[in-house]
Design a protein around this motif. Structure first.
Motif, PDB file in Angstrom:
ATOM      1  N   ASP A 103      36.406  47.125  39.157  1.00 13.95           N
ATOM      2  CA  ASP A 103      35.790  46.396  38.040  1.00 13.95           C
ATOM      3  C   ASP A 103      35.685  47.266  36.797  1.00 13.95           C
ATOM      4  OD1 ASP A 103      33.396  43.988  39.425  1.00 13.95           O
ATOM      5  OD2 ASP A 103      35.537  44.272  39.782  1.00 13.95           O
TER       6      ASP A 103
ATOM      7  N   ARG B 150      36.130  30.857  39.037  1.00 15.60           N
ATOM      8  CA  ARG B 150      34.698  30.939  38.710  1.00 15.60           C
ATOM      9  C   ARG B 150      34.480  30.256  37.352  1.00 15.60           C
ATOM     10  NH1 ARG B 150      33.168  37.138  39.754  1.00 15.60           N
ATOM     11  NH2 ARG B 150      31.085  36.422  39.146  1.00 15.60           N
TER      12      ARG B 150
ATOM     13  N   ARG C 115      29.025  33.058  48.633  1.00 16.03           N
ATOM     14  CA  ARG C 115      28.325  34.061  49.437  1.00 16.03           C
ATOM     15  C   ARG C 115      27.359  33.433  50.440  1.00 16.03           C
ATOM     16  NH1 ARG C 115      27.628  38.738  44.684  1.00 16.03           N
ATOM     17  NH2 ARG C 115      29.665  39.687  45.121  1.00 16.03           N
TER      18      ARG C 115
ATOM     19  N   ASP D  39      22.636  39.443  43.243  1.00 17.67           N
ATOM     20  CA  ASP D  39      23.507  40.315  44.034  1.00 17.67           C
ATOM     21  C   ASP D  39      22.829  40.867  45.284  1.00 17.67           C
ATOM     22  OD1 ASP D  39      25.375  41.705  41.204  1.00 17.67           O
ATOM     23  OD2 ASP D  39      25.414  39.762  42.198  1.00 17.67           O
TER      24      ASP D  39
ATOM     25  N   GLU E  10      39.286  41.273  39.338  1.00 19.06           N
ATOM     26  CA  GLU E  10      38.407  40.223  39.890  1.00 19.06           C
ATOM     27  C   GLU E  10      37.039  40.251  39.219  1.00 19.06           C
ATOM     28  OE1 GLU E  10      39.808  40.973  44.404  1.00 19.06           O
ATOM     29  OE2 GLU E  10      38.464  39.274  44.146  1.00 19.06           O
ATOM     30  N   SER E  11      36.978  40.921  38.059  1.00 19.39           N
ATOM     31  CA  SER E  11      35.675  41.215  37.461  1.00 19.39           C
ATOM     32  C   SER E  11      35.188  40.109  36.531  1.00 19.39           C
ATOM     33  CB  SER E  11      35.748  42.539  36.677  1.00 19.39           C
ATOM     34  OG  SER E  11      34.547  42.778  36.001  1.00 19.39           O
ATOM     35  N   GLY E  12      34.188  39.373  36.986  1.00 22.21           N
ATOM     36  CA  GLY E  12      33.585  38.329  36.159  1.00 22.21           C
ATOM     37  C   GLY E  12      32.954  38.922  34.916  1.00 22.21           C
ATOM     38  N   SER E  13      32.332  40.091  35.071  1.00 21.34           N
ATOM     39  CA  SER E  13      31.714  40.747  33.906  1.00 21.34           C
ATOM     40  C   SER E  13      32.776  41.073  32.865  1.00 21.34           C
ATOM     41  CB  SER E  13      31.014  42.034  34.341  1.00 21.34           C
ATOM     42  OG  SER E  13      29.976  41.771  35.254  1.00 21.34           O
TER      43      SER E  13
END
Ligand SMILES: O=C(O)C1=C[C@@H](OP(=O)(O)O)[C@@H](O)[C@H](O)C1
Ligand SMILES: C=C(OP(=O)(O)O)C(=O)O
Length: 425
Positions: free
Chosen positions: A49, A120, A334, A303, A90-93
């Motif tokens: 990330d 997402r 999750r 998280d 794969e980093s949403g941030s």
């Protein structure tokens, strides 16, 4: 790759250092890249990330020189012409922070992602871009934006992802006019918004709350370069902390006593469960103690969800985890992932909407018939590792390489606590 995690002996005992906060690291890198000049960022972990954010910074507006655990980021003071899409891995941030930043160029900017990233939700941005007649096209292959955001009044949902709010916080203060973000309550993951604001302030950009749901962002601001040290990650510390609460013998170093990280609530949750730990200069030291289930609000610490589900199995009584809907929007669903894998080990838990009920059943837990699934989700894999070490079960988990998203050397880091890890495939 599969990993089989088990205890090296009967004893769980040792010290582990919390890795740098992935969330704070993203923020420091982007603020440094947007500042004209040299910033030195220390205490970095080059997870996938963070590498994605560093790569994007280099593509967009900075020269980046990485060291062993640090980076020098030289903000150019202007944006570079983009020769290729920005790979957010794969980093949403990374993706959600960069979209408004990219729109500062007004140019067409494309983003690609991996795993579930492009599944997402980006609907919050899509609405805002449409309202300003800006191009916003998303498909499974990627996402393209074009046109410049304008300063002014923004209304956006506060409970899809705080990352949309952070993304606008990064970019809008650089525009030629003031902006106001009107957040439609409930505002969840609120701590991450203040984490963004705090790092921005370190780099010279200010914003302020007009009320609990309204943020004022003065325009015509500039980021200033600065040297920044990333603090320890409470989200990651949750894994050894739960192990320590259950087994005792674990000491965690590297965690700042004062922090804006919402996941620091972990220690309050563990204390309410009956966990015994002391905080000294040398870290947070856990002793074994009987644990009981508690009621947990996950709205500001999503998280922690997967590992708290493991904790609930090992408590007496019932653990209720509320406001967990957004767990379904992460690298995996999750809730479904953890329900499936914990049930395969004899776990007794159920979910209804955003509420997860976990029943203490430590005496019923067993190794599954086959391999557990990591669901390509680093927090699922690390939570199952905690289950193995907390119970003494030998658990084999696939997609174990998912840990590289946030904590590449997690399996090496837990070995001094008494873990043995074998890899295959
Ligand atoms: O801003 C951030 O650094 C993050 C915000 C959270 O997402 P949500 O705001 O979508 O809950 C969290 O799940 C993610 O791991 C990191
Ligand atoms: C969801 C996470 O990160 P991101 O949203 O940045 O992909 C995470 O680290 O659990």
């Amino acid at each position: 790759m599969t990993a089989t995690i088990k205890r090296a002996s009967d004893q769980i005992s040792g010290t582990i250092t919390a890795p740098p906060s992935k969330s704070m690291a993203h923020r420091a890198v982007l603020c440094a890249a947007l500042a004209e000049g040299r910033s030195h960022i220390t205490n970095l972990e080059f997870s996938k990330d963070i590498s994605a954010t560093l790569g994007a910074a280099a593509q967009l507006c900075a020269n980046v020189h990485t060291g062993r655990d640090d980076a020098v980021v030289e903000g150019l003071g202007h944006f570079l012409p983009l020769a290729a899409p920005v790979d957010c891995c794969e980093s949403g941030s990374t993706l959600r922070f960069l979209i408004p930043i990219a729109s500062l160029t007004g140019q067409e900017v494309s983003f690609t992602g991996r795993g579930r990233l492009m599944e997402r939700p980006q609907s919050v941005y899509e609405t805002l871009y449409r309202e300003q007649n800006l191009r916003f096209e998303q498909s499974s292959a990627g996402l393209t934006v074009e046109g410049a955001l304008t300063p002014g009044e923004y209304r956006l949902a506060g409970n899809v992802s705080s990352q949309f709010i952070s993304g606008l916080l990064f970019a809008l203060p650089l525009l030629s006019g003031d902006s106001t973000l009107h957040l439609i309550p409930p505002v969840e993951s609120r701590s991450y918004i203040d984490m963004t604001r705090a790092v921005q302030a370190a780099f010279g950009v200010q914003s302020r709350w007009l009320d609990e749901n309204t943020l004022f962002l003065p325009g015509n601001q500039h980021y200033h370069p600065c040297d920044y040290t990333v603090e320890g990650d409470y989200s990651q510390a949750a894994f050894p902390a739960v192990l320590g609460a259950v087994c005792g013998g674990v000491t965690i170093t590297g965690l700042a006593p004062e922090t804006l990280q919402g996941d620091a609530v972990l220690l309050d949750i563990l204390r309410r469960c009956g966990a015994q730990f002391t905080r000294t200069e040398s870290g947070v030291a856990f002793e074994k103690a009987p644990l009981h289930g508690v009621d947990i609000d996950l709205a500001d610490c999503p998280d922690l969800g997967p590992v708290l589900m493991v904790l609930g199995l090992l408590c007496e009584g019932t653990t209720v985890i509320r406001n967990a809907e957004r767990l379904r929007l992460k690298e995996s669903d999750r809730i479904a992932a953890m329900e499936a894998e914990l049930r395969a080990c004899g776990g007794v838990l159920e979910s209804e909407g955003g509420t997860i009920t976990v029943h203490g059943c430590a005496d019923k837990l067993h190794a599954p018939a086959g391999t557990l699934h990591g669901h390509n989700d680093h927090r699922v894999v690390m939570s199952l590792a905690v289950l193995a070490l907390s119970t003494g079960l030998a658990l084999t988990v696939d997609d174990a390489e998912a840990i590289t998203k946030s904590w590449p050397n997690f399996f090496d880091a837990i070995k001094p606590l008494g873990a043995e890890v074998e890899y295959a495939g």
